[in-house]
Design an enzyme around this catalytic site. Sequence first.
Site, PDB file in Angstrom:
ATOM      1  N   HIS A  37       0.838  -1.204   0.000  1.00  0.00           N
ATOM      2  CA  HIS A  37       0.000   0.000   0.000  1.00  0.00           C
ATOM      3  C   HIS A  37       0.870   1.250   0.000  1.00  0.00           C
ATOM      4  CE1 HIS A  37       1.248  -0.426   4.171  1.00  0.00           C
ATOM      5  NE2 HIS A  37       1.100   0.896   4.252  1.00  0.00           N
ATOM      6  N   HIS A 121       5.764   6.112  -0.792  1.00  0.00           N
ATOM      7  CA  HIS A 121       6.505   4.916  -1.215  1.00  0.00           C
ATOM      8  C   HIS A 121       5.653   3.690  -0.940  1.00  0.00           C
ATOM      9  CE1 HIS A 121       7.154   5.351   3.105  1.00  0.00           C
ATOM     10  NE2 HIS A 121       7.205   4.037   3.112  1.00  0.00           N
TER      11      HIS A 121
HETATM   12  P1  ATP Z   1       5.505  -3.228  11.574  1.00  0.00           P
HETATM   13  O1  ATP Z   1       5.420  -1.987  12.428  1.00  0.00           O
HETATM   14  O2  ATP Z   1       5.099  -4.470  12.310  1.00  0.00           O
HETATM   15  O3  ATP Z   1       6.779  -3.374  10.841  1.00  0.00           O
HETATM   16  P2  ATP Z   1       3.924  -1.750   9.689  1.00  0.00           P
HETATM   17  O4  ATP Z   1       4.945  -0.682   9.836  1.00  0.00           O
HETATM   18  O5  ATP Z   1       3.498  -2.134   8.323  1.00  0.00           O
HETATM   19  O6  ATP Z   1       4.364  -3.063  10.435  1.00  0.00           O
HETATM   20  P3  ATP Z   1       2.336   0.014  11.192  1.00  0.00           P
HETATM   21  O7  ATP Z   1       3.505   0.327  12.062  1.00  0.00           O
HETATM   22  O8  ATP Z   1       0.993  -0.116  11.812  1.00  0.00           O
HETATM   23  O9  ATP Z   1       2.597  -1.339  10.422  1.00  0.00           O
HETATM   24  O10 ATP Z   1       2.294   1.113  10.061  1.00  0.00           O
HETATM   25  C1  ATP Z   1       1.218   1.223   9.146  1.00  0.00           C
HETATM   26  C2  ATP Z   1       1.684   2.044   7.964  1.00  0.00           C
HETATM   27  O11 ATP Z   1       2.101   3.343   8.407  1.00  0.00           O
HETATM   28  C3  ATP Z   1       2.908   1.473   7.257  1.00  0.00           C
HETATM   29  O12 ATP Z   1       2.844   1.856   5.896  1.00  0.00           O
HETATM   30  C4  ATP Z   1       4.059   2.173   7.921  1.00  0.00           C
HETATM   31  O13 ATP Z   1       5.177   2.240   7.067  1.00  0.00           O
HETATM   32  C5  ATP Z   1       3.478   3.541   8.158  1.00  0.00           C
HETATM   33  N1  ATP Z   1       4.070   4.160   9.355  1.00  0.00           N
HETATM   34  C6  ATP Z   1       4.267   3.573  10.535  1.00  0.00           C
HETATM   35  N2  ATP Z   1       4.788   4.428  11.432  1.00  0.00           N
HETATM   36  C7  ATP Z   1       4.927   5.605  10.789  1.00  0.00           C
HETATM   37  C8  ATP Z   1       5.402   6.888  11.156  1.00  0.00           C
HETATM   38  N3  ATP Z   1       5.843   7.158  12.379  1.00  0.00           N
HETATM   39  N4  ATP Z   1       5.386   7.857  10.216  1.00  0.00           N
HETATM   40  C9  ATP Z   1       4.944   7.612   8.988  1.00  0.00           C
HETATM   41  N5  ATP Z   1       4.477   6.430   8.564  1.00  0.00           N
HETATM   42  C10 ATP Z   1       4.466   5.430   9.448  1.00  0.00           C
END
Ligand code: ATP
Length: 179
Positions: A37, A121
């Site tokens: 996504h 991205h």
């Molecule tokens: P994991 O944290 O287990 O590696 P994930 O990053 O896919 O999995 P989430 O942390 O819930 O899951 O993040 C959901 C989405 O938001 C993902 O696309 C992630 O890259 C993005 N994301 C997470 N934290 C941030 C942040 N602090 N700033 C911007 N985007 C974020």
Amino acid sequence: MIRLFFGLELPGELRMRIAALASGIDRARWVAPENLHITLRFVGEVEEPAMEDLAGEAASIRFEPFPVTLSGAGHFERRGRVSAVWLGVEPDPALAALRDRIEAAAVRAGQPPEGRKFRPHVTVARLNQGRPGEVRDWLAANTLFRAVPFTVASFALFSSTLGRSGPNYRMECLFPPEG
Ligand code: ATP
Ligand code: MG
């Protein structure tokens, strides 16, 4: 509490094409095809009423459908180590405008403003450790990646449940262009 983010789904064909790139880096955690996504605005953990406020504000956003093209590859680092590899999104004013309107909606809904620059991205893999040579080769092999444009005809609010076998995303609300 529920962990939320606004994002864009990718067409199935594009997800399949990207899924075919999921090899060549030992110990990488490749994103499952259904999870690929574009994040427009990460929200984080909120209580149920805050989610309703977010959805309510986002529902007032109107936009013209616009094309998005994935192009190129890159990586993020944490503490000097590659933490993720991704495919890029071609800079586009319509995409930036939508993300700005979502940002404004999030702030109206009471969320703290996002201080970080928007770097759209598609994360393809997350890494705790990976051999630098393999990461470099993956990036080199995909630097010329270019997908057929697809039309963004909606955006969505997703919940994210972090599990042992990776995150599980669920679409909570879909927002059409007409608001
Ligand atoms: P994991 O944290 O287990 O590696 P994930 O990053 O896919 O999995 P989430 O942390 O819930 O899951 O993040 C959901 C989405 O938001 C993902 O696309 C992630 O890259 C993005 N994301 C997470 N934290 C941030 C942040 N602090 N700033 C911007 N985007 C974020
Ligand atoms: Mg995360």
